[in-house]
Design a protein around this motif. Sequence first.
Motif, PDB file in Angstrom:
ATOM      1  N   GLN A  32      12.438  23.475 -19.461  1.00 26.95           N
ATOM      2  CA  GLN A  32      12.802  23.987 -17.992  1.00 26.95           C
ATOM      3  C   GLN A  32      14.308  23.668 -17.703  1.00 26.95           C
ATOM      4  N   ALA A  33      14.893  22.249 -17.912  1.00 24.47           N
ATOM      5  CA  ALA A  33      16.218  21.882 -17.608  1.00 24.47           C
ATOM      6  C   ALA A  33      16.487  20.729 -18.511  1.00 24.47           C
ATOM      7  N   MET A  34      17.826  20.538 -18.594  1.00 22.12           N
ATOM      8  CA  MET A  34      18.466  19.306 -19.170  1.00 22.12           C
ATOM      9  C   MET A  34      19.066  18.436 -18.442  1.00 22.12           C
ATOM     10  N   GLY A  35      19.233  17.179 -18.480  1.00 18.97           N
ATOM     11  CA  GLY A  35      20.081  16.617 -17.655  1.00 18.97           C
ATOM     12  C   GLY A  35      20.683  15.443 -18.416  1.00 18.97           C
ATOM     13  N   TRP A  36      21.689  14.967 -17.703  1.00 25.75           N
ATOM     14  CA  TRP A  36      22.522  13.555 -18.122  1.00 25.75           C
ATOM     15  C   TRP A  36      22.296  12.480 -17.048  1.00 25.75           C
ATOM     16  N   PHE A  37      21.833  11.178 -17.799  1.00 25.45           N
ATOM     17  CA  PHE A  37      21.963  10.299 -16.675  1.00 25.45           C
ATOM     18  C   PHE A  37      22.730   9.228 -17.301  1.00 25.45           C
ATOM     19  N   ARG A  38      23.113   8.026 -16.508  1.00 29.27           N
ATOM     20  CA  ARG A  38      23.665   6.744 -17.017  1.00 29.27           C
ATOM     21  C   ARG A  38      23.479   5.446 -16.660  1.00 29.27           C
ATOM     22  N   GLN A  39      23.663   4.604 -17.375  1.00 29.23           N
ATOM     23  CA  GLN A  39      23.001   3.235 -16.807  1.00 29.23           C
ATOM     24  C   GLN A  39      24.199   2.301 -17.169  1.00 29.23           C
ATOM     25  N   ALA A  40      24.847   1.605 -16.230  1.00 28.02           N
ATOM     26  CA  ALA A  40      25.732   0.522 -16.643  1.00 28.02           C
ATOM     27  C   ALA A  40      25.137  -0.726 -16.646  1.00 28.02           C
ATOM     28  N   PRO A  41      25.573  -1.783 -17.014  1.00 29.03           N
ATOM     29  CA  PRO A  41      24.685  -3.256 -17.242  1.00 29.03           C
ATOM     30  C   PRO A  41      24.414  -3.480 -15.858  1.00 29.03           C
ATOM     31  N   GLY A  42      23.328  -4.032 -15.626  1.00 28.14           N
ATOM     32  CA  GLY A  42      22.907  -4.601 -14.315  1.00 28.14           C
ATOM     33  C   GLY A  42      22.605  -3.540 -13.393  1.00 28.14           C
ATOM     34  N   GLU A  43      22.811  -2.347 -13.797  1.00 24.66           N
ATOM     35  CA  GLU A  43      22.593  -1.251 -12.771  1.00 24.66           C
ATOM     36  C   GLU A  43      21.240  -0.333 -13.035  1.00 24.66           C
ATOM     37  N   GLU A  44      20.859   0.425 -12.012  1.00 21.31           N
ATOM     38  CA  GLU A  44      19.948   1.442 -12.427  1.00 21.31           C
ATOM     39  C   GLU A  44      20.256   2.700 -13.087  1.00 21.31           C
ATOM     40  N   ARG A  45      19.457   3.211 -13.644  1.00 22.46           N
ATOM     41  CA  ARG A  45      19.730   4.717 -14.322  1.00 22.46           C
ATOM     42  C   ARG A  45      20.122   5.650 -12.913  1.00 22.46           C
ATOM     43  N   GLU A  46      21.134   6.253 -13.374  1.00 21.41           N
ATOM     44  CA  GLU A  46      21.686   7.239 -12.315  1.00 21.41           C
ATOM     45  C   GLU A  46      21.985   8.599 -12.771  1.00 21.41           C
ATOM     46  N   PHE A  47      21.496   9.618 -11.996  1.00 22.43           N
ATOM     47  CA  PHE A  47      21.761  10.924 -12.257  1.00 22.43           C
ATOM     48  C   PHE A  47      23.062  11.244 -12.288  1.00 22.43           C
ATOM     49  N   VAL A  48      23.504  12.339 -13.368  1.00 25.11           N
ATOM     50  CA  VAL A  48      24.941  12.630 -13.547  1.00 25.11           C
ATOM     51  C   VAL A  48      25.107  14.156 -13.460  1.00 25.11           C
ATOM     52  N   ALA A  49      24.454  14.825 -14.257  1.00 23.18           N
ATOM     53  CA  ALA A  49      24.497  16.233 -14.242  1.00 23.18           C
ATOM     54  C   ALA A  49      23.168  16.822 -14.762  1.00 23.18           C
ATOM     55  N   ALA A  50      23.001  18.185 -14.371  1.00 25.30           N
ATOM     56  CA  ALA A  50      21.603  18.857 -15.042  1.00 25.30           C
ATOM     57  C   ALA A  50      22.139  20.322 -15.165  1.00 25.30           C
ATOM     58  N   ILE A  51      21.483  21.035 -15.933  1.00 28.65           N
ATOM     59  CA  ILE A  51      21.440  22.563 -16.138  1.00 28.65           C
ATOM     60  C   ILE A  51      20.265  23.056 -16.284  1.00 28.65           C
ATOM     61  N   SER A  52      19.911  24.195 -15.460  1.00 28.41           N
ATOM     62  CA  SER A  52      18.619  24.770 -15.790  1.00 28.41           C
ATOM     63  C   SER A  52      18.971  25.790 -16.854  1.00 28.41           C
ATOM     64  N   TRP A  53      17.641  25.817 -17.568  1.00 24.56           N
ATOM     65  CA  TRP A  53      17.539  26.530 -18.731  1.00 24.56           C
ATOM     66  C   TRP A  53      17.364  28.095 -18.495  1.00 24.56           C
ATOM     67  N   ARG A  54      16.813  28.237 -17.067  1.00 29.21           N
ATOM     68  CA  ARG A  54      16.623  29.608 -16.779  1.00 29.21           C
ATOM     69  C   ARG A  54      17.810  30.620 -16.251  1.00 29.21           C
ATOM     70  N   ASP A  55      18.724  29.923 -15.649  1.00 25.56           N
ATOM     71  CA  ASP A  55      19.837  30.511 -15.267  1.00 25.56           C
ATOM     72  C   ASP A  55      21.174  30.041 -15.357  1.00 25.56           C
TER      73      ASP A  55
END
Length: 128
Positions: A32-55
Amino acid sequence: QVQLVESGGGMVQAGGSQRLSCAASGRTFSTQAMGWFRQAPGEEREFVAAISWRDDRTYYADSVKGRFTISRDGAKNTVYLQMNSLKPEDTAVYYCATTEYEHCSGYGCFRSNEYDSWGQGTQVTVSS
């Protein structure tokens, strides 16, 4: 199950650009969608960007808005993350992910637990 393979990471100087790719295979018809996340050392994984597969609607974290662009090639089941004006604080392991949650295609999903399948990650290092 969807298999994801990221590529394009590496080292770049501050102010430079880099493009990440994420190729999906397997059970992609349910995506339904794909996203990019990132994680720096000692940090939690965080949202970066996402794109809908529908539109093709796109969503961005405030920290990257105006600098990063997410796009996709449906025929290749590939998502890209074009990163411009990179900063040292963008240094992290970048992960792509897919989700089969239908609401993610219409409203965007920003939490990692809303995504089903994950790639192995690719390191991006921005030097000052």
